[in-house]
Motif scaffolding. Structure first.
Motif, PDB file in Angstrom:
ATOM      1  N   ASP A 127       0.831  -1.202   0.000  1.00 51.13           N
ATOM      2  CA  ASP A 127       0.000   0.000   0.000  1.00 51.13           C
ATOM      3  C   ASP A 127       0.867   1.254   0.000  1.00 51.13           C
ATOM      4  O   ASP A 127       1.987   1.267   0.529  1.00 51.13           O
ATOM      5  CB  ASP A 127      -0.895   0.030   1.245  1.00 51.13           C
ATOM      6  CG  ASP A 127      -1.875  -1.135   1.290  1.00 51.13           C
ATOM      7  OD1 ASP A 127      -2.211  -1.668   0.221  1.00 51.13           O
ATOM      8  OD2 ASP A 127      -2.292  -1.492   2.411  1.00 51.13           O
ATOM      9  N   ARG A 178      -0.847  -1.569  -7.669  1.00 49.87           N
ATOM     10  CA  ARG A 178      -0.229  -0.434  -6.983  1.00 49.87           C
ATOM     11  C   ARG A 178       0.229   0.624  -7.998  1.00 49.87           C
ATOM     12  O   ARG A 178       0.151   1.823  -7.741  1.00 49.87           O
ATOM     13  CB  ARG A 178       0.962  -0.917  -6.161  1.00 49.87           C
ATOM     14  CG  ARG A 178       1.881   0.214  -5.643  1.00 49.87           C
ATOM     15  CD  ARG A 178       3.140  -0.368  -5.021  1.00 49.87           C
ATOM     16  NE  ARG A 178       4.214   0.615  -4.940  1.00 49.87           N
ATOM     17  CZ  ARG A 178       4.473   1.346  -3.858  1.00 49.87           C
ATOM     18  NH1 ARG A 178       3.733   1.211  -2.780  1.00 49.87           N
ATOM     19  NH2 ARG A 178       5.486   2.207  -3.861  1.00 49.87           N
ATOM     20  N   GLN A 181      -2.484   2.911  -8.782  1.00 47.67           N
ATOM     21  CA  GLN A 181      -2.742   3.786  -7.646  1.00 47.67           C
ATOM     22  C   GLN A 181      -1.695   4.897  -7.550  1.00 47.67           C
ATOM     23  O   GLN A 181      -2.018   6.048  -7.217  1.00 47.67           O
ATOM     24  CB  GLN A 181      -2.784   2.953  -6.364  1.00 47.67           C
ATOM     25  CG  GLN A 181      -3.945   1.963  -6.350  1.00 47.67           C
ATOM     26  CD  GLN A 181      -3.838   0.915  -5.257  1.00 47.67           C
ATOM     27  OE1 GLN A 181      -2.980   1.013  -4.379  1.00 47.67           O
ATOM     28  NE2 GLN A 181      -4.699  -0.091  -5.302  1.00 47.67           N
ATOM     29  N   ASN A 239      -2.570   7.583  -9.973  1.00 41.39           N
ATOM     30  CA  ASN A 239      -3.664   8.408  -9.488  1.00 41.39           C
ATOM     31  C   ASN A 239      -3.187   9.400  -8.425  1.00 41.39           C
ATOM     32  O   ASN A 239      -3.516  10.593  -8.480  1.00 41.39           O
ATOM     33  CB  ASN A 239      -4.771   7.525  -8.921  1.00 41.39           C
ATOM     34  CG  ASN A 239      -6.024   8.322  -8.594  1.00 41.39           C
ATOM     35  OD1 ASN A 239      -6.536   9.062  -9.423  1.00 41.39           O
ATOM     36  ND2 ASN A 239      -6.511   8.171  -7.376  1.00 41.39           N
ATOM     37  N   LEU A 297      -7.217   7.454  -2.530  1.00 40.87           N
ATOM     38  CA  LEU A 297      -7.556   6.036  -2.578  1.00 40.87           C
ATOM     39  C   LEU A 297      -8.569   5.667  -1.508  1.00 40.87           C
ATOM     40  O   LEU A 297      -8.574   6.256  -0.421  1.00 40.87           O
ATOM     41  CB  LEU A 297      -6.298   5.175  -2.370  1.00 40.87           C
ATOM     42  CG  LEU A 297      -5.135   5.396  -3.324  1.00 40.87           C
ATOM     43  CD1 LEU A 297      -3.962   4.507  -2.916  1.00 40.87           C
ATOM     44  CD2 LEU A 297      -5.533   5.133  -4.765  1.00 40.87           C
ATOM     45  N   HIS A 347      -6.636  -6.950  -4.630  1.00 38.94           N
ATOM     46  CA  HIS A 347      -6.357  -5.631  -4.074  1.00 38.94           C
ATOM     47  C   HIS A 347      -7.450  -5.258  -3.078  1.00 38.94           C
ATOM     48  O   HIS A 347      -8.615  -5.605  -3.261  1.00 38.94           O
ATOM     49  CB  HIS A 347      -6.259  -4.574  -5.174  1.00 38.94           C
ATOM     50  CG  HIS A 347      -7.533  -4.385  -5.961  1.00 38.94           C
ATOM     51  ND1 HIS A 347      -8.420  -3.369  -5.707  1.00 38.94           N
ATOM     52  CD2 HIS A 347      -8.068  -5.089  -6.990  1.00 38.94           C
ATOM     53  CE1 HIS A 347      -9.441  -3.452  -6.538  1.00 38.94           C
ATOM     54  NE2 HIS A 347      -9.253  -4.492  -7.336  1.00 38.94           N
ATOM     55  N   GLN A 358      -7.386  -1.911  -1.964  1.00 39.56           N
ATOM     56  CA  GLN A 358      -7.472  -0.468  -2.137  1.00 39.56           C
ATOM     57  C   GLN A 358      -7.809  -0.176  -3.588  1.00 39.56           C
ATOM     58  O   GLN A 358      -7.629  -1.020  -4.464  1.00 39.56           O
ATOM     59  CB  GLN A 358      -6.170   0.206  -1.725  1.00 39.56           C
ATOM     60  CG  GLN A 358      -5.825  -0.028  -0.254  1.00 39.56           C
ATOM     61  CD  GLN A 358      -4.762   0.915   0.264  1.00 39.56           C
ATOM     62  OE1 GLN A 358      -3.971   1.493  -0.485  1.00 39.56           O
ATOM     63  NE2 GLN A 358      -4.727   1.092   1.575  1.00 39.56           N
ATOM     64  N   VAL A 392      -9.004   3.394  -6.500  1.00 40.00           N
ATOM     65  CA  VAL A 392      -9.173   4.830  -6.731  1.00 40.00           C
ATOM     66  C   VAL A 392     -10.420   5.331  -6.029  1.00 40.00           C
ATOM     67  O   VAL A 392     -11.502   4.742  -6.143  1.00 40.00           O
ATOM     68  CB  VAL A 392      -9.266   5.113  -8.241  1.00 40.00           C
ATOM     69  CG1 VAL A 392      -9.746   6.538  -8.497  1.00 40.00           C
ATOM     70  CG2 VAL A 392      -7.916   4.878  -8.907  1.00 40.00           C
ATOM     71  N   GLN A 415      -6.089  -1.986 -12.499  1.00 37.84           N
ATOM     72  CA  GLN A 415      -6.107  -2.404 -11.107  1.00 37.84           C
ATOM     73  C   GLN A 415      -5.907  -3.904 -10.944  1.00 37.84           C
ATOM     74  O   GLN A 415      -5.552  -4.373  -9.867  1.00 37.84           O
ATOM     75  CB  GLN A 415      -7.440  -1.976 -10.473  1.00 37.84           C
ATOM     76  CG  GLN A 415      -7.510  -2.156  -8.972  1.00 37.84           C
ATOM     77  CD  GLN A 415      -6.425  -1.405  -8.229  1.00 37.84           C
ATOM     78  OE1 GLN A 415      -6.438  -0.198  -8.155  1.00 37.84           O
ATOM     79  NE2 GLN A 415      -5.450  -2.139  -7.695  1.00 37.84           N
TER      80      GLN A 415
END
Length: 240
Positions: free
Chosen positions: A74, A118, A121, A124, A131, A181, A183, A185, A218
């Motif tokens: 993360d 990741r 992410q 983003n 997130l 995953h 986590q 967006v 993702q």
């Protein structure tokens, strides 16, 4: 670019991950990449190059022809202005910042970029997005990362934006992801376009607007035999 001039093959940098291991009775920390990423990229016609996440690595953006940002731990939530959730495992805050600098340099240089899990992410957050730190609290289920004793891939059907780059790459009526995953967006970053969603509304693909090839997905590309994303990255690098 130095890669094609010297080898005739584009050079794709891969952001390294680190982990503690025991080797020949000694405990140590190693930098590594998933072998499938290396194999898929090499089979597509490039030379993969592992990039350690150390200060100054962003200078290598002018020595490569594309960048793959793989899955990993993360992100540090302070990067998007939040306190850590109890379920957030932000193991590499210093490396997070180095990696963001490398991605920024690659995008500024116009390099093709592929972010996986990741990696998406990071794209983003780099663009000012945030997130969901624990997706089951948003979706009400653990289908994106099944809660099992061992590593298990979830499956999610995808809805893709017609005419998007990711829709052209997958070219399927009903694509299905293999994901792992917790986590995802939340707030989409400035200059990004969401181009793929799971049935529950989770953003599964993003693209950097007005960039020749900068895509984030993702799902766990590299954990299945599907090589299309890796091939597309190499093809984009070769066009440069």
């Amino acid at each position: 670019m130095n890669g094609p001039a010297s080898t005739g093959r584009p050079v794709i940098g891969i952001c390294a991950r680190t982990a503690p291991v025991t080797f020949q009775g000694s405990d140590m920390v190693v930098s590594f990449a998933l072998q499938a990423h290396l194999g898929f990229l090499a089979a597509a016609g490039c030379t993969p190059l592992l990039l350690p996440l150390l200060p100054g690595v962003e200078a290598l953006a002018d020595r490569i022809d594309g960048l793959l940002i793989p899955g990993g731990p993360d992100l540090d939530p302070t990067l998007y202005g939040e306190e850590p959730h109890p379920g957030t495992w932000a193991a590499t805050p210093d490396a997070d910042r180095v990696e963001l600098g490398l991605i920024r340099a690659a995008l500024d240089a116009g390099l093709p970029v592929l972010g996986i899990c990741r990696g998406m992410q990071l794209l983003n957050v780099l663009h000012g997005g945030s997130l969901h730190q624990h997706l089951p609290e948003v979706t009400g289920h653990d289908g994106h990362r099944p809660d099992t004793p061992s590593f298990t891939l979830g499956t999610q059907p995808l809805k893709l934006e017609p005419g998007s780059r990711i829709a052209a790459l997958l070219d399927e009526d009903e694509p299905v992801t293999a994901c792992h995953h917790h986590q995802a967006v939340n707030r989409l970053g400035t200059g990004l376009t969401a181009t793929g969603w799971a049935a529950d509304g989770t953003v599964e693909a993003i693209e950097v607007t007005d960039h020749p090839f900068a895509v984030g997905v993702q799902w766990e590309a590299g954990f299945t035999p599907d090589r299309r994303l890796h091939q597309a990255l190499v093809h984009a690098a070769g066009r440069r």
